[in-house]
Motif scaffolding. Sequence first.
Motif, mmCIF file in Angstrom:
data_model
loop_
_atom_site.group_PDB
_atom_site.id
_atom_site.type_symbol
_atom_site.label_atom_id
_atom_site.label_comp_id
_atom_site.label_asym_id
_atom_site.label_seq_id
_atom_site.Cartn_x
_atom_site.Cartn_y
_atom_site.Cartn_z
ATOM 1 N N THR A 1 0.838 -1.196 0.000
ATOM 2 C CA THR A 1 0.000 0.000 0.000
ATOM 3 C C THR A 1 0.872 1.245 0.000
ATOM 4 O OG1 THR A 1 -0.096 0.168 2.416
ATOM 5 C CG2 THR A 1 -1.754 -1.220 1.348
ATOM 6 N N MET A 2 0.260 2.399 -0.280
ATOM 7 C CA MET A 2 0.989 3.657 -0.222
ATOM 8 C C MET A 2 1.401 3.967 1.211
ATOM 9 S SD MET A 2 -1.159 6.038 -2.910
ATOM 10 C CE MET A 2 -0.211 7.509 -2.496
ATOM 11 N N GLY A 3 0.571 3.605 2.168
ATOM 12 C CA GLY A 3 0.909 3.784 3.578
ATOM 13 C C GLY A 3 1.165 5.229 3.972
ATOM 14 N N TRP B 1 5.161 -3.008 -7.603
ATOM 15 C CA TRP B 1 4.864 -1.579 -7.555
ATOM 16 C C TRP B 1 3.977 -1.152 -8.725
ATOM 17 C CZ3 TRP B 1 5.171 3.130 -9.989
ATOM 18 C CH2 TRP B 1 5.017 4.253 -9.168
ATOM 19 N N GLN B 2 4.324 -1.582 -9.932
ATOM 20 C CA GLN B 2 3.548 -1.162 -11.100
ATOM 21 C C GLN B 2 2.124 -1.702 -11.051
ATOM 22 O OE1 GLN B 2 5.453 -1.334 -14.955
ATOM 23 N NE2 GLN B 2 7.491 -1.214 -14.059
ATOM 24 N N ARG C 1 -0.658 3.358 -10.564
ATOM 25 C CA ARG C 1 -1.822 4.167 -10.942
ATOM 26 C C ARG C 1 -2.317 5.021 -9.781
ATOM 27 N NH1 ARG C 1 -6.471 1.143 -14.170
ATOM 28 N NH2 ARG C 1 -4.617 0.881 -15.491
ATOM 29 N N SER C 2 -2.386 4.434 -8.584
ATOM 30 C CA SER C 2 -2.904 5.188 -7.441
ATOM 31 C C SER C 2 -1.945 6.304 -7.027
ATOM 32 C CB SER C 2 -3.159 4.250 -6.261
ATOM 33 O OG SER C 2 -1.982 3.550 -5.902
ATOM 34 N N HIS D 1 6.701 5.619 5.260
ATOM 35 C CA HIS D 1 7.929 5.044 5.797
ATOM 36 C C HIS D 1 8.285 3.763 5.059
ATOM 37 C CE1 HIS D 1 7.990 7.739 9.368
ATOM 38 N NE2 HIS D 1 6.684 7.744 9.160
ATOM 39 N N ASN D 2 9.572 3.523 4.967
ATOM 40 C CA ASN D 2 10.074 2.352 4.270
ATOM 41 C C ASN D 2 11.314 1.859 5.009
ATOM 42 O OD1 ASN D 2 10.308 0.404 2.240
ATOM 43 N ND2 ASN D 2 11.656 1.693 1.026
#
Length: 362
Positions: free
Chosen positions: A76-78, A230-231, A236-237, A254-255
């Motif tokens: 997720t984008m998180g 990721w793609q 897209r989001s 965060h990563n």
Amino acid sequence: MLVNLEVGSVLLALLVVATWIQRRRRAEKSASSLAPPIHLDSKQGTTRITPLEHFNVDATEPHPYRPWSSGKFAMTMGIQKVPSEEWLTLDRRYVPEQALRRELLARHHDGVMQILPGSESACEEVLSMVVSYLTQRYPHLFYHPSGQLDHIYNKLTEQTFKIVAPYDVPPLEIAAQLAMEDINILYPGFGEDPEQHYLAASYSMAPAGWDLRERIGWPLWKIHSPVPMWQEKLQRSVEKYFHKMKADDLIARHNYFVQTDDILFQQVPFAERLPEPPKIEDIRIRHERQTLRRLPRTGAILFLVRTYIMPLTDLRDDPDSLRAFLSSVRAMPPNMAKYKGRPVWGETVERWCAEILEEPIS
């Protein structure tokens, strides 16, 4: 004779006052080219940045972020909203990391800083915002020297920079020597596809296994092409979100990676194998705090990254965080585990965590 001396003294005083007024006006004219002070988002309206006038950098430890969670892996984008006052952070790593930044600028300039033609206005806007924030948030550490509103003094490094055109050094280089974050500017339509955001300018002290000289000018999707899923899951989001971002939006995500040394400036990809398993004392958690916002004047996306490197053994006395970390590592799908380097460090981490938590090895 006495009258002549008094007249001369008056004339001299008037001349001094006139010179001071002239210099002040020139400084104010130069400063007028700067962006106005930052008054960032608040549900109740705009608010001024509260100064931390007694903030002690040397006594401030890096923030103990724990950017992992137990449970099933989710791509997720998180993202989360960030209060305006938490945009740029300072801690005791400031002085040594700024020394590294200066060394990299001197020895590996093109490897840490790239500015494509056409992105200069955004770089100037970034500098203006960084100066405005730091002089408000930490006024005892970053301020305009007396009578020089077109300069900023960094008390922590004892450096003074000219912050209006014509610049002595590029604005992005100045901003990088004020903030602790790496700075990336993403411009929409800066390449062949008007719907894509492209990396148009960057100062990157802490690349995580990539070379800025290769990535500059890439669209966002290509930058993330090595990231599994990721793609399919995020491209897209993310682009949709970027196009909808407002200038007063400030978000963070965060990563984290795991590495086997303390290297921040990691241009080459992380090793896929080592001659022998790493020792637990060598295992480091590499955490990135990423913030994003849209620049109000140029419309570019400002993407800042602050990188922290922490020994895994620091979690020895925090069993809940260690248990969540181990769960997160175990939950990685095979392609993500390979991307994150788990085949290199996974066995060492697994054994140590199980020992500390007194749990069986899975």
